[in-house]
Design an enzyme around this catalytic site. Structure first.
Site, PDB file in Angstrom:
ATOM      1  CE  LYS A  79      -3.551   2.219   2.549  1.00 60.09           C
ATOM      2  NZ  LYS A  79      -4.424   1.414   3.895  1.00 60.09           N
ATOM      3  CB  SER A 154      -7.912   3.711   2.911  1.00 58.81           C
ATOM      4  OG  SER A 154      -7.439   3.244   3.848  1.00 58.81           O
ATOM      5  CB  SER A 178      -8.181   0.867   5.215  1.00 58.99           C
ATOM      6  OG  SER A 178      -8.750   2.105   5.545  1.00 58.99           O
TER       7      SER A 178
END
Ligand code: GLN
Length: 479
Positions: A79, A154, A178
């Site tokens: 990420k 996210s 997330s």
């Protein structure tokens, strides 16, 4: 025959060990897939093709020299809100568009030390703020099962990349859902570990009292393998715990007795999609009727669940507003080209470099921390947080683990909730309370709805119960 990029960590490890293919073959298969799909799915902000092939070659040499470990030669993605050494890390915000960190997250260093191959950085909601990946300044991430739908957030890019076979596994961050919510939307497995289990050094800080970093993969076994590498005390993160790291992958499938709680508040809320609930309930029925397991189910109640979202959206923006102060266009990152005096260096760089949601959080957080409002908001939210923790404590006095849906619904359309902030916040209703309490939770795929969209089931455990949680998840994942 499946593509190499579709393998699990276990499958890739065995294939490399038996010399069925090399890490260069495996890495090329992933890079091909990324190139073919990134324009439609947009799961990657940066792709390190050249460097990945260099790392793969090095891994092949390690294997040749008899130095193979579980992750040697296995291609993975990270990420973009996690710092990677000498590799661009934007946090999905333009203020860090040019940022190449001179240091790296401890968990990533541990994974790379085994010889894993870094393919690139995944798109996400900027700094982890969002539940649909539409708050990225690099465009939304499409759901691989239906390109008109969101991937979740996210960590949407990481979930989509794993689900779409663009990497073997991904590492992401979960502050309030997330990892679990996008795992659920994309049909993969994602674990939020207990707060303090994995070092957060080098994770771009969002809400420091909730942030965690965890693995996303195709099977529970892969998640267990990754946790063995990632977990443990780190002198660079004072919140990490000293408890020994269990051999998570060794105890999978061990038949032990489980008492499972079903919190009624998680099955009956406004806006819950009937089909999603039915699919999770069918899975629970399958577990109940499987005579091989020793599982007892109990109804439990977590009455403070309804305060999970309000508490989360006071504490998180407050901590966000403080953490984001370091991004000012002065020390590093992008400085606005129109900034000609000190005030405008701050104002214009932040104005241009942050998306709307980041600005909203800075304003809400600054307000709730300001003198005169602190007691009414931040301090009050912290008190209710204690009540939420006590809710879970009394549930775990009666049961080992809790089962809930991960999300009240499956992936929604890109754009469908973008302008409705409250609706977007409510997407986290089942994942934020346990995050507020610092608990571990895993999402496993349990089926698809009539629109072919994935449904995830969440299993929540007490603090540091990852071993039991993973064991139970692996027992039920394929029934
Ligand atoms: N949707 C949550 C938020 O926007 C989740 C964030 C996270 O876990 N990083 O705050």
């Amino acid at each position: 025959m499946k593509g190499l990029n579709e393998l699990t960590i276990r499958g890739a490890y065995e294939g490399l060990k038996n010399k069925e293919f090399t890490s260069v073959d495996l890495t090329k298969a992933c890079l091909e897939r990324i190139k073919e799909r990134n324009k439609d799915i947009n799961a990657f902000i940066s792709i390190f093709e050249e460097n990945a092939l260099v790392e793969a070659k090095r891994a092949d040499e390690m294997i040749e020299a008899g130095q193979q470990q579980m992750l040697t030669g296995i291609p993975f993605a990270v990420k973009d809100a996690i710092d990677t050494l000498d590799a661009r890390s934007t946090g999905a915000a333009k203020i860090l568009d040019n940022y190449v960190p001179p240091f790296e997250a401890t968990v990533i260093t541990k994974i790379r030390a085994q010889g894993a191959v870094l393919l690139g950085k995944n798109n996400c909601d900027a700094f982890g703020h969002g539940a649909s990946n539409e708050n990225s300044m690099y465009g939304p991430v499409a759901n691989p099962h239906d390109l008109t739908k969101v991937s979740g957030g996210s960590s949407g890019g990481s979930a989509a990349a794993v689900a779409d076979y663009q990497c073997i596994f991904a590492i992401a961050e979960d502050t309030g859902g997330s990892i679990r919510q996008p795992a659920s939307f994309c049909g993969i497995v994602g674990l939020r570990p207990s707060y303090g289990r994995n070092s957060r050094y080098g994770i771009m800080p969002m809400a420091s009292s909730l942030d965690t970093v965890g693995p996303m993969g195709k099977t529970v076994e892969d998640i267990a393998i990754l946790m063995e590498v990632m977990a443990g005390k780190d002198d660079k993160d004072a919140t990490t715990v000293t408890d020994a790291v269990p051999k998570y992958s060794k105890n999978l499938d061990k038949k032990e007795k489980f008492v499972i709680g079903l919190p009624q508040e998680y099955f009956n809320i406004d806006g819950m999609d009937e089909e999603t609930r039915k699919i999770v309930e069918e899975k629970i029925e399958k577990i109940k009727s499987n005579s091989e397991f020793d599982v007892e189910f109990k109804e439990v109640s977590l009455p403070y669940t309804k305060y999970g979202i309000p508490v989360y959206y006071i504490i998180v923006p407050s901590e966000d507003s403080s953490n984001l102060g370091r991004l000012d266009g002065v020390r590093y990152g992008v400085r606005s080209s129109e900034a000609h005096d000190l005030y405008n260096i701050y104002a214009k760089s932040r104005g241009e470099g942050f998306p709307e949601e980041v600005k909203r959080r800075i304003m809400v957080g600054t307000y709730s921390l300001s003198s005169g409002y602190y007691d009414a908001y931040y301090s009050k939210a912290q008190k209710v947080r204690t009540l939420i923790i006590e809710d879970f404590n009394q549930a775990f006095a009666q049961v080992d683990l809790l089962i809930t849906p991960t999300s009240p619904f499956t992936a929604f359309g890109i754009g469908a909730k973008k302008d409705d902030v409250m609706a977007m916040y409510l997407a986290d209703v089942f994942v934020s309370p346990s995050a507020v309490a610092g608990l571990p939770g895993i999402s496993i795929p349990v089926g698809k709805d009539s629109k072919n969209l994935s449904v995830g089931m969440q299993i929540i455990g007490p603090r540091l119960s990852e071993e039991k949680l993973l064991n139970f998840a692996s027992l039920v994942e394929n029934i």
